[in-house]
Design an enzyme around this catalytic site. Structure first.
Site, mmCIF file in Angstrom:
data_model
loop_
_atom_site.group_PDB
_atom_site.id
_atom_site.type_symbol
_atom_site.label_atom_id
_atom_site.label_comp_id
_atom_site.label_asym_id
_atom_site.label_seq_id
_atom_site.Cartn_x
_atom_site.Cartn_y
_atom_site.Cartn_z
ATOM 1 N N TYR A 12 -3.689 5.140 -3.148
ATOM 2 C CA TYR A 12 -3.427 4.318 -4.322
ATOM 3 C C TYR A 12 -4.587 4.366 -5.314
ATOM 4 O O TYR A 12 -4.395 4.246 -6.514
ATOM 5 C CB TYR A 12 -3.184 2.855 -3.922
ATOM 6 C CG TYR A 12 -1.752 2.546 -3.584
ATOM 7 C CD1 TYR A 12 -1.132 3.191 -2.522
ATOM 8 C CD2 TYR A 12 -1.017 1.631 -4.319
ATOM 9 C CE1 TYR A 12 0.180 2.921 -2.198
ATOM 10 C CE2 TYR A 12 0.301 1.354 -4.007
ATOM 11 C CZ TYR A 12 0.892 1.999 -2.951
ATOM 12 O OH TYR A 12 2.197 1.728 -2.643
ATOM 13 N N ASP A 70 5.127 8.295 11.282
ATOM 14 C CA ASP A 70 6.552 8.655 11.207
ATOM 15 C C ASP A 70 7.303 8.151 12.436
ATOM 16 O O ASP A 70 8.429 7.647 12.340
ATOM 17 C CB ASP A 70 6.747 10.170 10.999
ATOM 18 C CG ASP A 70 6.017 11.018 12.030
ATOM 19 O OD1 ASP A 70 5.101 10.509 12.706
ATOM 20 O OD2 ASP A 70 6.367 12.207 12.162
ATOM 21 N N LYS A 118 -1.468 9.317 10.561
ATOM 22 C CA LYS A 118 -0.973 10.686 10.756
ATOM 23 C C LYS A 118 -2.159 11.580 11.082
ATOM 24 O O LYS A 118 -2.534 12.458 10.289
ATOM 25 C CB LYS A 118 -0.267 11.160 9.477
ATOM 26 C CG LYS A 118 1.137 10.612 9.303
ATOM 27 C CD LYS A 118 2.182 11.299 10.180
ATOM 28 C CE LYS A 118 2.493 12.714 9.701
ATOM 29 N NZ LYS A 118 3.486 13.368 10.615
ATOM 30 N N ASP A 160 3.010 0.412 2.655
ATOM 31 C CA ASP A 160 4.000 0.157 1.609
ATOM 32 C C ASP A 160 5.397 0.472 2.146
ATOM 33 O O ASP A 160 6.330 -0.309 2.015
ATOM 34 C CB ASP A 160 3.669 1.023 0.390
ATOM 35 C CG ASP A 160 4.646 0.801 -0.762
ATOM 36 O OD1 ASP A 160 4.976 -0.372 -1.032
ATOM 37 O OD2 ASP A 160 5.081 1.794 -1.363
ATOM 38 N N ASP A 169 8.572 -2.174 3.656
ATOM 39 C CA ASP A 169 9.932 -2.229 3.100
ATOM 40 C C ASP A 169 10.958 -2.049 4.218
ATOM 41 O O ASP A 169 11.987 -2.721 4.259
ATOM 42 C CB ASP A 169 10.150 -1.111 2.060
ATOM 43 C CG ASP A 169 9.918 -1.594 0.632
ATOM 44 O OD1 ASP A 169 9.128 -2.548 0.459
ATOM 45 O OD2 ASP A 169 10.508 -1.008 -0.287
HETATM 46 C C1 IPM Z 1 4.477 -3.410 -3.030
HETATM 47 C C2 IPM Z 1 4.972 -2.676 -4.232
HETATM 48 C C3 IPM Z 1 3.772 -2.147 -5.021
HETATM 49 C C4 IPM Z 1 3.057 -1.155 -4.154
HETATM 50 C C5 IPM Z 1 4.112 -1.555 -6.389
HETATM 51 C C6 IPM Z 1 4.857 -2.547 -7.265
HETATM 52 C C7 IPM Z 1 2.886 -1.048 -7.086
HETATM 53 O O1 IPM Z 1 5.852 -1.676 -3.863
HETATM 54 O O2 IPM Z 1 3.722 -4.383 -3.201
HETATM 55 O O3 IPM Z 1 4.848 -3.028 -1.916
HETATM 56 O O4 IPM Z 1 3.417 0.018 -4.099
HETATM 57 O O5 IPM Z 1 2.105 -1.564 -3.491
HETATM 58 MG MG MG Z 2 6.313 -1.668 -1.802
#
Ligand code: IPM
Ligand code: MG
Length: 367
Positions: free
Chosen positions: A142, A225, A192, A249, A253
């Site tokens: 990042y 993975d 990884k 990240d 999700d």
């Molecule tokens: C998160 C989001 C952010 C990230 C974006 C909005 C920059 O996806 O907080 O998970 O990638 O960290």
């Molecule tokens: Mg995210």
């Protein structure tokens, strides 16, 4: 009575709507005399860009540095798809994380019993699920330099840089082990190492921290993975997962979706404790700005409200209120109230505000 200063950054899309439900709770806590919580509001993301041409102003970052905690809604939307990369809405969030040095991102994935059927996985796989993803938040790909697109003889060349130093891995590993001690005592470290040097160093440092100071915690190393695969195969095998910024990240999700909806999950981003034990902190839902449903009262405010519960716990030292708020969320779900994202047959569809009011009513009843 304890006094706290909060900075509210509702942001874009559904951010302001879900933040309004937290406002309600803050007013309630103030009215009851639980604490005095002073609130300031600021602009971030596309909203800040429209007003100031940047995704966050220096003045707002200053306020965030001084606040006891920042509550963050969501940023982004198609309206800002074509703005310059440096001032895109997400840049405001990334700057806050970096300038406040919020390296430890805690993303719990908790499956409320009432929602076990809303998951895309079978009930028996997710019922009682309680995972904590600890994502490194201020390093890795990042922020690594160089990060650029350059012209070459053969066309363009894009570079992102994945870089970690041992001290960054050390401090996030400690955060994960400390949390595991208060939970079920198991940490999976995901990287990884089979293709990435940062993965090799990650494993080495996590192992060293474990051997030196945390032998009472069980440590398992897992390839990222495989971790993604195991999360959908048998998610309950996990307690704490510690991983880098990018893997974190994605894995968060994925874990979020196991619980039924991205609209359910809160997060806390914490800095290192200072001399007084105070840590800078930002609380935000894992979900994004959902521009497709913004302004319609359809958004699920639970992730934002649960993020506020984390703020009560980690920044305001109001653990009892945090417990009560989390119980109120569970109770409202048990009673069958649902926003559209978690709607199931036979349940009652409610708006953002109705969900917020119902949670507040539970708090009131329990007080
Ligand atoms: C998160 C989001 C952010 C990230 C974006 C909005 C920059 O996806 O907080 O998970 O990638 O960290
Ligand atoms: Mg995210």
């Amino acid at each position: 009575m304890a006094h706290f200063d909060l900075l509210l950054l509702p942001g874009d899309g559904i951010g302001p709507e879900v933040m309004a439900e937290v406002r309600r709770l803050i007013d309630w806590l103030n009215a009851r005399g639980t604490a005095t919580i002073a609130v300031e509001e600021g602009l971030v993301g596309g909203a800040a860009y429209d007003a100031h041409g940047v995704s966050i102003t220096d003045a707002t970052v200053e306020k965030a540095l001084r606040a006891d905690a920042v509550l963050f809604g969501a940023v982004g939307g198609p309206k800002w798809d074509d703005v310059a990369y440096e001032v895109r809405p997400e840049a405001g969030l990334l700057r806050l994380r970096k300038d406040l040095d919020l390296f430890a991102n805690l993303r719990p994935a908790l499956c409320y019993p009432a929602l076990a059927d809303a998951s895309s996985l079978k009930r028996e796989l997710v019922e009682g699920l309680d995972i904590m993803i600890v994502r490194e938040l201020t390093g890795g790909v990042y922020f690594g330099e160089p990060k650029e697109i350059v012209e070459t003889e053969r066309g363009k060349r894009a570079v992102d840089t994945q870089v970690y130093e041992s001290w960054e891995i050390d401090r996030i590993a400690r955060a994960a082990f400390d949390l595991a001690r208060k939970r079920r005592g198991l940490v999976h470290s995901a990287e990884k190492r089979n293709v990435m040097k940062t993965g090799v160093l990650w494993r080495e440092v996590v192992s060293a921290v474990h051997a030196a100071d945390y032998q009472d915690v069980q440590l398992e190393h897992i390839l990222a993975d495989n971790c993604a695969m195991q999360l959908v195969r048998a998610p309950k095998q996990f307690d704490v997962i510690v991983t880098d910024n990018l893997f974190g990240d994605m894995l968060s999700d994925e874990a979020a979706m196991l619980t039924g909806s991205l609209g359910m999950l809160p997060s806390a981003s914490l800095g290192a404790p200072d001399e007084t034990g105070r840590r800078k902190a930002l609380y935000e839902p894992v979900h994004g700005s959902a521009p497709d449903i913004a302004g319609q009262g359809k958004a699920n405010p639970i992730a934002m409200i649960a993020s506020f519960a984390m703020a009560l716990r980690y920044s305001l030292e109001l653990a009892e209120e945090a417990d009560r708020l989390e119980a109120a969320i569970a109770a409202v779900l048990d009673k069958g109230l649902r926003t559209g994202d978690i709607m199931q047959e036979g349940m009652r569809l409610v708006s953002t505000a109705e969900m917020g009011e119902a949670i507040l009513a539970e708090m009131d009843a329990a007080a």
